[in-house]
Design an enzyme around this catalytic site. Sequence first.
Site, mmCIF file in Angstrom:
data_model
loop_
_atom_site.group_PDB
_atom_site.id
_atom_site.type_symbol
_atom_site.label_atom_id
_atom_site.label_comp_id
_atom_site.label_asym_id
_atom_site.label_seq_id
_atom_site.Cartn_x
_atom_site.Cartn_y
_atom_site.Cartn_z
ATOM 1 N N SER A 154 0.863 -1.185 0.000
ATOM 2 C CA SER A 154 0.000 0.000 0.000
ATOM 3 C C SER A 154 0.897 1.232 0.000
ATOM 4 C CB SER A 154 -0.859 0.002 1.259
ATOM 5 O OG SER A 154 -0.007 0.154 2.379
ATOM 6 N N LYS A 155 0.283 2.370 -0.205
ATOM 7 C CA LYS A 155 1.072 3.613 -0.252
ATOM 8 C C LYS A 155 1.877 3.806 1.026
ATOM 9 C CE LYS A 155 -0.272 7.209 -3.368
ATOM 10 N NZ LYS A 155 0.789 8.006 -3.682
ATOM 11 N N ARG A 156 1.213 3.549 2.153
ATOM 12 C CA ARG A 156 1.857 3.721 3.451
ATOM 13 C C ARG A 156 3.060 2.794 3.586
ATOM 14 N NH1 ARG A 156 0.577 1.517 8.553
ATOM 15 N NH2 ARG A 156 -0.972 0.209 7.530
ATOM 16 N N GLY B 110 5.050 1.862 1.129
ATOM 17 C CA GLY B 110 6.112 2.044 0.145
ATOM 18 C C GLY B 110 5.702 2.016 -1.315
#
Length: 474
Positions: free
Chosen positions: A241-243, A245
Amino acid sequence: MPDPVVTRFAPSPTGFLHIGGARTALFNWLYARGRGGKFLLRIEDTDRERSTPEATEAILQGMAWLGLDHDGDVISQFARADRHAEVAHQLLADGKAYKCFSTQEEIAAFRESAKADGKSTLFCSPWRDADPATYPDAPYVIRIKAPQDGVTVIRDQVQGDVTIRNDQLDDMILLRSDGTPVYMLAVVVDDHDMAVTHVIRGDDHLNNAARQMMIYDAMGWSVPVWAHIPLIHGPDGKKLSKRHGALGAQEYQAMGYPASGMRNYLARLGWSHGDDEFFTDEQARNWFDLDGIGKSPARFDFKKLENLCGQHIAIMDDAALRHEIEAYLTAAGEPALTSEKADDLQAAMYCLKDRAKMFPELIEKAHFVLTDRPIELDQKAEKALRSVSDGILSELTPQLQNASWSREELEAVLNAFAAERDTKFGKLAGPLRAALAGRAVTPSVFDMMLVLGREESLARLNDAAEIVRSFTDT
Ligand code: GLU
């Protein structure tokens, strides 16, 4: 002699260069560069609705930042549509493909009845073996004649042999009724024409490989070496996920990771060489092999990335570091350094680069050299100055006035000064850091003095002496 190695990176320009794509590009680059081969770049821009020039630009910039240089011109897949169609027509002429006039309604009806009969819903066109004399004057697609029995084996260097039953493969469309080629055909024709020997890509393309092999076989072309690499997961083993990486390569640049550290970390994401974690580009090029690619998804870990980045910063050449930091500031939208400040930064680099994991941390340590008098004190620095007795700094400056500005002599003067006052140099260090940098966390006092030079160091000490006096005055 074996064919020279040719690899390629073939991104679809529908977004930035994400971390998975960057790793695929890196693996292909390492494989080619370590073998004196070629690394080609093909932009798969056949999806006209989703492809944008901005995305192509972002991909090129991301690759440039990571130092993944490609050979020859960037190839546009869309620009090669005529050649893709030519191959479809050749297969038609050779009897390896056929014109199919079935309409959407007929195909849907076929599927429905197959479903009702509990049979495979893969479309079997009635036109496969039809006599051309019976062809209507109607739109048609060109379909490949897929093998109807036996198996297709993908000899994958990462996944091992993957066997697919041919009765699971339908007569895939090669050319649509408007004459445009399908993606699967385009990939095969391009890889063949570009003389690609090794296809290293995400394992989400493994199923495509079976379909692509049909085209290779029908054309009598040799199949490239396949290596389908597992995707990257988050630290929790879930989809990245974005969080965790899933960001664009340029976002990593803007966060202040050095490209060499990023390359090292990305190479380790799914590939290993014994227990080696830290390695140089040269080692990576020499060591990289398909054997070292793991079968299970790699997990992205910011801590490991930072650790490796710190080690790379520490061994980087000062001038190269200065240029990369300047590029980082631009990428981060920070004001650029004047060339004078950049020179000062480079001169100070030797005492900054040892323990900084990322560029923001290094710049924080470089504050003493990037800032100008009057030095602003942060809270801790102010506290440190409040702790010294009145006059101590003003007594020190005359002693430094005549010191030769060498590390040995500065150490000798400051130690003697501390001893005369029955204290340790360590007690003086805090106030001196505060005076020279306005901060509590800095390189060593000696390094700062050496980098700043006599005049600037003494001026800062005098300024601080003034401030200490003002504390006692009030
Ligand atoms: N364009 C495809 C992608 O971006 C890659 C296709 C390939 O490597 O064969 O996923």
